[in-house]
Write an enzyme that holds these catalytic residues in place. Sequence first.
Site, PDB file in Angstrom:
ATOM      1  N   PHE A  64       0.821  -1.147   0.063  1.00  0.00           N
ATOM      2  CA  PHE A  64       0.091   0.012   0.031  1.00  0.00           C
ATOM      3  C   PHE A  64       0.859   1.318   0.070  1.00  0.00           C
ATOM      4  O   PHE A  64       0.245   2.409  -0.129  1.00  0.00           O
ATOM      5  CB  PHE A  64      -1.016  -0.139   1.153  1.00  0.00           C
ATOM      6  N   HIS A 179      10.957 -13.366   0.012  1.00  0.00           N
ATOM      7  CA  HIS A 179      11.074 -13.038  -1.310  1.00  0.00           C
ATOM      8  C   HIS A 179      12.235 -13.953  -1.770  1.00  0.00           C
ATOM      9  O   HIS A 179      13.554 -13.605  -1.411  1.00  0.00           O
ATOM     10  CB  HIS A 179      11.205 -11.654  -1.448  1.00  0.00           C
ATOM     11  N   ASN A 278       8.398  -9.137 -10.249  1.00  0.00           N
ATOM     12  CA  ASN A 278       9.515 -10.327  -9.418  1.00  0.00           C
ATOM     13  C   ASN A 278       8.902 -11.121  -8.564  1.00  0.00           C
ATOM     14  O   ASN A 278       8.327 -10.579  -7.741  1.00  0.00           O
ATOM     15  CB  ASN A 278      10.490  -9.257  -8.929  1.00  0.00           C
ATOM     16  N   ASP A 305       0.212  -9.851  -4.161  1.00  0.00           N
ATOM     17  CA  ASP A 305       1.351  -9.261  -4.295  1.00  0.00           C
ATOM     18  C   ASP A 305       0.976  -7.790  -5.046  1.00  0.00           C
ATOM     19  O   ASP A 305       1.645  -7.238  -6.139  1.00  0.00           O
ATOM     20  CB  ASP A 305       2.444  -9.869  -5.024  1.00  0.00           C
TER      21      ASP A 305
HETATM   22  O1  DOR Z   1       7.410  -7.299  -8.616  1.00  0.00           O
HETATM   23  C1  DOR Z   1       7.345  -6.923  -7.348  1.00  0.00           C
HETATM   24  N1  DOR Z   1       7.152  -5.656  -6.958  1.00  0.00           N
HETATM   25  N2  DOR Z   1       8.110  -7.881  -6.718  1.00  0.00           N
HETATM   26  C2  DOR Z   1       8.041  -7.859  -5.235  1.00  0.00           C
HETATM   27  O2  DOR Z   1       8.497  -8.401  -4.557  1.00  0.00           O
HETATM   28  C3  DOR Z   1       8.090  -6.310  -4.894  1.00  0.00           C
HETATM   29  C4  DOR Z   1       6.963  -5.540  -5.519  1.00  0.00           C
HETATM   30  C5  DOR Z   1       7.130  -4.020  -5.244  1.00  0.00           C
HETATM   31  O3  DOR Z   1       7.339  -3.648  -4.023  1.00  0.00           O
HETATM   32  O4  DOR Z   1       6.988  -3.308  -6.333  1.00  0.00           O
HETATM   33 ZN    ZN Z   2       8.005 -10.097  -3.508  1.00  0.00          ZN
END
Ligand code: DOR
Ligand code: ZN
Length: 423
Positions: A64, A179, A278, A305
Site C-alpha cells: 500500500f 522473497h 519479480n 502481491d
Molecule cells: O514485482 C515486485 N514488486 N515484486 C516484489 O517483490 C516487490 C514489488 C514491489 O514492491 O513493487
Molecule cells: Zn516479493
Amino acid sequence: MKLIKGGRVIDPANNIDTITDVVINDKGKIERIGAVDPALNFDTVIDAENLIVAPGFIDVHVHFRDPGLTYKEDITTGAAAASAGGYTTVICMANTKPPVDSLETLAELCSREKQLPIHVLQAANVTAGMQGKELTDMEALLAAGAAGFTDDGVPIADEKLLLQALKKCKELDVPISLHEEDPALMFSAGVNKGVVSDRLGLGGAPDEAEYVLVARDVMLNRKIGAKLDIQHISSGVTVDILRSAKKMGIKVFGEVTPQHLAATEELVLEKGSLARVNPPLRTEKDRQALIEGLRDGTIDMIATDHAPHSKEEKSKPLESAPSGMIGLETALGLVLTSVVRTGQVPLKRVIEALTINPAKLYKLPAGTLSEGADADLVIFDPEEKWTVGDSFRSKASNSPFIGWELYGKIKTTICGGKIVFRD
Ligand code: DOR
Ligand code: ZN
C-alpha cells in the site's frame, strides 16, 4: 439485523456448501447460517440468489506504499481496492519509505490502518533498513502490532542472519515470509530467462534463482520449524521442493499469485513493462505446476502481491521500469477464469486458499462464517463475465490484464457487518 438471502454459502472451514440464508446481527457478527422465517423483519435484505456467499478474502501480501510512496497508493485507496476485490483483511508489506523497521514507523502506520473500513494489518522488516545486515527488534515490533516479518522485495542473502531470524520467529510464533530470488543467479529482474528474454535481448531472471534459494531456506528451517512462508512462488521446481519438504515434515507454507496462475512470460511481449514482475511470469509448464500445487495443497494461499506503480514509472522502457502489478481488483476473476472454470482446481480449494488458510497461518479471527464470528464476508457472481477496464479503485492502473475477459464478479463485500463495497 441484515439478511443475505438464498445464496450458495461456501465456508470451507466448517465444510459448508449449501444454498441457504445468512443473518448478521447488530453487533456485526454472524448470527446464524440457515433458512430464515420470511415473516421476520430485517433492516437490510440482500438477495443472493445464484450468487456465492463466502468468508471475506484475506490477502497476506499487498503493497500500500504508505509511508513515503503514496503517489503510487496509500492505505485508504489500497483498502478501497481491496474491498472492491472481496477482501476484508490484508497484510501490508514493509518495503516502504522509510521501511517498517522501527517502532515509530510501525506504531504511526498501525494507528492509521485501524481507522479503515476493512482490516489492514502491517508486516515489519526482518532486517534493519532491509539491508540484510542486522535483525530488527522483532519482539518489540510484534508487541507493537506487527502481523509478521518480511523483507519482501529483496531476498535475505546471509544464511547466519536468516537462521537467527527463523529462530526468533519460531520463539515468537510469528510467520516470516521470504522473497526468494538469489541475486548471484540473476542476470536481470522481472522477465523470465528463456525465449522471451532472449528475444528482447535481456539477461533475464532464471527459475533457479528462485528454487535454489527456496531449497536453502526450507532446509535452514528443518531443525527450527518456524512458520516459514515462501512468497509468490513462480517456478514448478519450487512447488516440487515444497511438496518434498512437507513430506519430510518441514514446516513451510506457500503463496501463489493470480497472475502466476493465469499468465506466462508471453504476456511480456504483448504488454511490456506492465507484465514485468519479480519473480517473473514463467512458462506454461511452470504455470501448470503451480495450478497442481494449489490443487493438491502444496501451495497454501493465494496472495496478490498487489504492487502499484505510477503511469510515469511504468512507461519507462521494460529494462528500467519498476517490477510489479496491481492485483486486488482482478484476483477473483483471474483465478476463477484460469483455474476453476477449466476444471483444474475445485472452487472450495480456491476459497480455502483465500480465507481459512491465511487466517490460520496468521492466527487471525477471520476466514470462516462460524456463528458468532465477525461478519466479514463476500458475495460474488461466479458466472458474470466482465472486461477488465482501465479505471480502478486503486490509485494505480498498472495491470497487464486490462482488456481481458474474466468470469467472476464481486457484488458485495461486508466487513464487521457493514457493507464496504457494492457493485
Ligand atoms: O514485482 C515486485 N514488486 N515484486 C516484489 O517483490 C516487490 C514489488 C514491489 O514492491 O513493487
Ligand atoms: Zn516479493
